[in-house]
Enzyme design. Structure first.
Site, PDB file in Angstrom:
ATOM      1  N   GLY A 364       0.896  -1.137   0.057  1.00 40.26           N
ATOM      2  CA  GLY A 364      -0.111   0.099   0.002  1.00 40.26           C
ATOM      3  C   GLY A 364       0.782   1.267   0.016  1.00 40.26           C
ATOM      4  N   GLY A 366       0.611   5.502   1.310  1.00 34.84           N
ATOM      5  CA  GLY A 366      -0.170   6.489   1.767  1.00 34.84           C
ATOM      6  C   GLY A 366       0.801   7.988   2.135  1.00 34.84           C
ATOM      7  N   GLY A 367       0.313   8.754   2.908  1.00 30.89           N
ATOM      8  CA  GLY A 367       0.854  10.202   3.149  1.00 30.89           C
ATOM      9  C   GLY A 367       2.446   9.913   3.702  1.00 30.89           C
ATOM     10  N   PHE A 368       2.581   8.943   4.531  1.00 37.93           N
ATOM     11  CA  PHE A 368       3.699   8.594   5.194  1.00 37.93           C
ATOM     12  C   PHE A 368       4.366   7.871   4.478  1.00 37.93           C
ATOM     13  CE2 PHE A 368       0.547   5.175   5.453  1.00 37.93           C
ATOM     14  CZ  PHE A 368       1.105   4.278   5.180  1.00 37.93           C
ATOM     15  N   GLY A 369       4.491   7.322   3.422  1.00 42.54           N
ATOM     16  CA  GLY A 369       5.507   6.481   2.416  1.00 42.54           C
ATOM     17  C   GLY A 369       4.621   5.239   1.947  1.00 42.54           C
ATOM     18  N   VAL A 371       4.172   0.708   2.009  1.00 40.55           N
ATOM     19  CA  VAL A 371       4.333  -0.414   2.930  1.00 40.55           C
ATOM     20  C   VAL A 371       4.418  -1.577   2.145  1.00 40.55           C
ATOM     21  CG1 VAL A 371       3.068  -2.015   4.579  1.00 40.55           C
ATOM     22  CG2 VAL A 371       2.592   0.629   4.678  1.00 40.55           C
ATOM     23  N   LYS A 385       6.761  -0.465   7.200  1.00 43.04           N
ATOM     24  CA  LYS A 385       6.196   0.889   6.586  1.00 43.04           C
ATOM     25  C   LYS A 385       7.459   1.772   6.418  1.00 43.04           C
ATOM     26  CE  LYS A 385       3.869   3.550   9.449  1.00 43.04           C
ATOM     27  NZ  LYS A 385       2.667   4.182  10.011  1.00 43.04           N
ATOM     28  N   ASP A 483      -6.215   9.338  14.702  1.00 43.95           N
ATOM     29  CA  ASP A 483      -6.656   9.254  13.305  1.00 43.95           C
ATOM     30  C   ASP A 483      -7.305   7.965  12.977  1.00 43.95           C
ATOM     31  OD1 ASP A 483      -6.255   9.846  10.582  1.00 43.95           O
ATOM     32  OD2 ASP A 483      -4.404   9.375  10.186  1.00 43.95           O
TER      33      ASP A 483
END
Length: 647
Positions: A364, A366-369, A371, A385, A483
């Site tokens: 996947g 996301g905004g964090f990076g 996975v 992650k 969150d």
């Protein structure tokens, strides 16, 4: 020299370097330091800077010229830089520069007034903000005098109702990463929650920033506001409070007329003072030695030190023994050492690459990076992650490790390890083969494989509630997640839900869960009203309750395919519609199955209680679990006033 002898040479050099450094810098406080320097005031751009603030680019402001520690609080470092023809004091918060307008040192009113440097330097009459305010709240905290401005950038297909809030400035430039489209600006409370959600779905970026409340009210005329008045509000800045240290011996040091010295990783190094109280163990006078002798010794030591560093660095780079460190790594390492009994196993970046087969399988993004799927040496499958934001201060990384390492619950994901090597930061979790809840309950192209039964959805709802109850009450340190959303609820092989992604979490060290934050945090559509505006109440664990309620109601609405095609429900805010059609919906959704009807009704009623506007009107997660486990005969609908924000 033979190649196999070079590693041995490097080890000897490292050992010699360690002895040399210990002999010259091993004492908590250097005996050559003139303590009176720490008491001096410095001026920059008309702002007086003195303890506990200090001037980062002044040699007199540091207790150790090598920069090992400062006579002041670590995060209160101010730089004095020349901007055009003007000297400007700036402070770094979350990797961004803010201009210091003034500092108040008075008792009972210890504040600092800041303005985003981007707004001052490049904004013109109509500046556009590109980031929110982020800071470590060890020494800085939000004040009641602040209000909020929320910007929506890169918006298209927006309803005419929002035109009054459209930014109409000539020459206005949107946020650099927002893309094309219109931009809008709102004061706190101008939009209802459902309107915020509606607008956000048509915009590419949302940014909320603090501003001075008194200036905001003076510029509240909407036509002038969107034509440039909001720029004056931004340029007036916002106010943060700063607090005295009450731990690590610093309080006793300051009470004895001393001043605290902190290392750059926030470790208390000692008490600097002269003329302290007799017999006080925290305060000691450090005499100056001959400056000439000190200069010679320092020069020779520095030269030898430099030679050893160059040689060691050359060998380390050649053989890959010593990874380059980011500027935040010492601080993060210190944090991990302080919590050595909590954090899991540490892996090297090479080990992370091996366990993921060079990041071959992506699970996947996301905004964090991203996975990736991986496997440990013992055969266990893991999810890795990789955090992409290496320009910040490491807050998200430390939040994740600090929060999740304190947990042990069947409904909270397990952190198995981490990687911290230079700019590479990774978190290694247990692998969840069924992905996230969003994959099953919120897919617009829902098919039979991704459809979950009402019974399974209810089990997920109650499992998530138990996990949140544990975070709020079961841990030694209470944790507010901030969150909660379907994307962060992971499902194991048996579809048991596990709460994940603690990057925005806050730890509550006392029994109360009230939290001070600056700006909104979370995901649009699940953020509680009080996180946007303090007029609704105090930010606390009840903010998670609101997010949970919105998620449960969304699970209910997404599960019934008939609802999405119903023209009446589509034209109304779903919680409003479901409130008015509760009985009919429960019967139709459950296909006249009595047990299923009860489960659906529980989820809806509990969800409606959880999204009450005022935090005190919402149940605790303990009460939520009780309602879900109890009988529907004891469940009453909340007052309809909860939907007062619906137009």
């Amino acid at each position: 020299m033979a190649a196999h002898h070079q590693p041995r040479l490097a080890v000897l050099l490292f050992a010699f370097l360690a002895v040399h450094v210990h002999s010259t810098h091993g004492d908590p406080l250097p005996s050559t330091y003139d303590v009176s320097m720490c008491s001096e005031s410095f001026w920059c751009g008309g702002v007086e800077i003195h303890y506990p603030f200090y001037l980062a680019n002044s040699t007199e402001a540091t207790a150790d010229h090598s920069g090992n520690f400062s006579c002041g609080y670590t995060d209160l470092s101010i730089s004095c830089t020349l901007e055009g023809q003007t000297w400007t004091p700036t402070i770094l918060l979350g990797g961004e520069n803010y201009a210091v307008q003034s500092i108040s040192y008075g008792h009972g009113h210890q504040t600092i007034l800041l303005v985003d440097s981007d707004v001052l330097l490049g904004g013109g009459d109509c500046p556009a903000v590109r980031h929110e305010v982020s800071f470590n709240d060890t020494w800085l905290n939000n004040t009641r005098s602040n209000g909020n401005l929320t910007f929506f950038f890169g918006c298209d297909s927006v309803a005419p109702d929002f035109n009054a809030f459209k930014i109409k400035c000539a020459g206005f430039k949107s946020a650099p990463d927002a893309g094309p489209g219109d931009s809008f600006v709102f004061m706190a409370g101008e939009l209802e929650r459902y309107q915020v959600h509606e607008l956000a779905t048509n915009c590419s970026k949302v940014v909320t920033v603090p501003v001075r409340g008194d200036v905001l009210m003076a510029e509240s005329n909407q036509s002038n506001f969107t034509s440039g008045g909001y720029g004056d509000v931004l340029k007036s800045g916002f106010e943060l409070g700063w607090s005295r240290i009450t731990e690590d011996g610093c309080q006793q040091c300051e009470e004895s007329n001393g001043q605290c010295a902190y290392s750059q990783d926030r470790v208390f190094r000692g008490c600097l003072c002269h003329g302290g109280k007799a017999g006080n163990p925290y305060c000691k006078h450090i005499a100056s030695r001959s400056k000439g002798k000190t200069a010679i010794i320092a020069g020779m030591s520095s030269l030898l030190f430099l030679c050893l560093v160059i040689l060691t660095f050359f060998l380390a780079c050649k053989y890959g023994w010593l990874p380059l460190k980011s500027k935040d790594e010492p601080r993060i390492v210190s944090f991990l050492q302080k919590n050595g009994n909590l954090h899991p196993k540490r892996y090297t970046y090479a080990e992370v690459k091996r366990m993921t087969k060079s990041f071959a399988v992506k699970l996947g993004q996301g905004g964090f990076g991203a996975v990736y799927k991986g496997k440990l040496y013992d055969g266990r499958q893991v999810a890795v992650k990789m955090l992409k934001d290496t320009n910040g201060d490491g807050e998200e990384f430390m939040n994740e490790v600090a929060s999740i390492s304190r947990t042990s619950h069947v409904n909270v994901v397990t952190l198995l390890g981490f990687c911290l090597q230079g700019s590479k930061r990774a978190l290694i979790y247990e692998y969840m083969p069924n992905g996230s809840l969003e994959r099953y309950a919120f897919n617009s192209n829902m098919n039979c494989e991704n459809s979950l039964s009402w019974e399974k959805l209810f089990d997920i709802a109650i499992g998530t509630a138990r996990g949140l109850e544990y975070l709020h009450r079961g841990c030694n340190t209470r944790i507010v997640h901030f969150d909660i959303k379907p994307h962060n609820i992971l499902l194991d092989l048996d579809f048991c839900p596990k709460i994940s992604d603690f990057g925005l979490a806050k730890l509550c060290l006392n029994k109360e869960s009230a939290i001070s934050i600056v700006g909104a945090r979370g995901t649009i559509g699940y953020i509680a009203p009080e996180v946007y505006s303090k007029q609704f109440g105090t930010v606390s664990s009840k903010s998670d309750v609101y997010s949970y309620g919105m998620m449960v109601l969304e699970m209910v609405g997404a599960r019934d395919k008939n609802t999405s095609g119903n023209s009446e429900s589509s034209s109304q805010y779903f919680p409003q519609w479901i409130y008015e059609h509760l009985d009919d919906y429960c019967i139709s959704a459950s296909e006249i199955d009595g047990e299923t009807t009860e489960l659906v009704r529980k989820m809806i009623v509990v969800g409606l209680w959880c999204i009450q506007l005022i935090p005190t009107d919402r149940p605790t997660m303990t009460r939520v679990v009780e309602m879900l486990e109890g009988s529907t005969s004891n469940l009453e609908l909340p007052p309809k006033v909860l939907l007062s924000y619906q137009a």
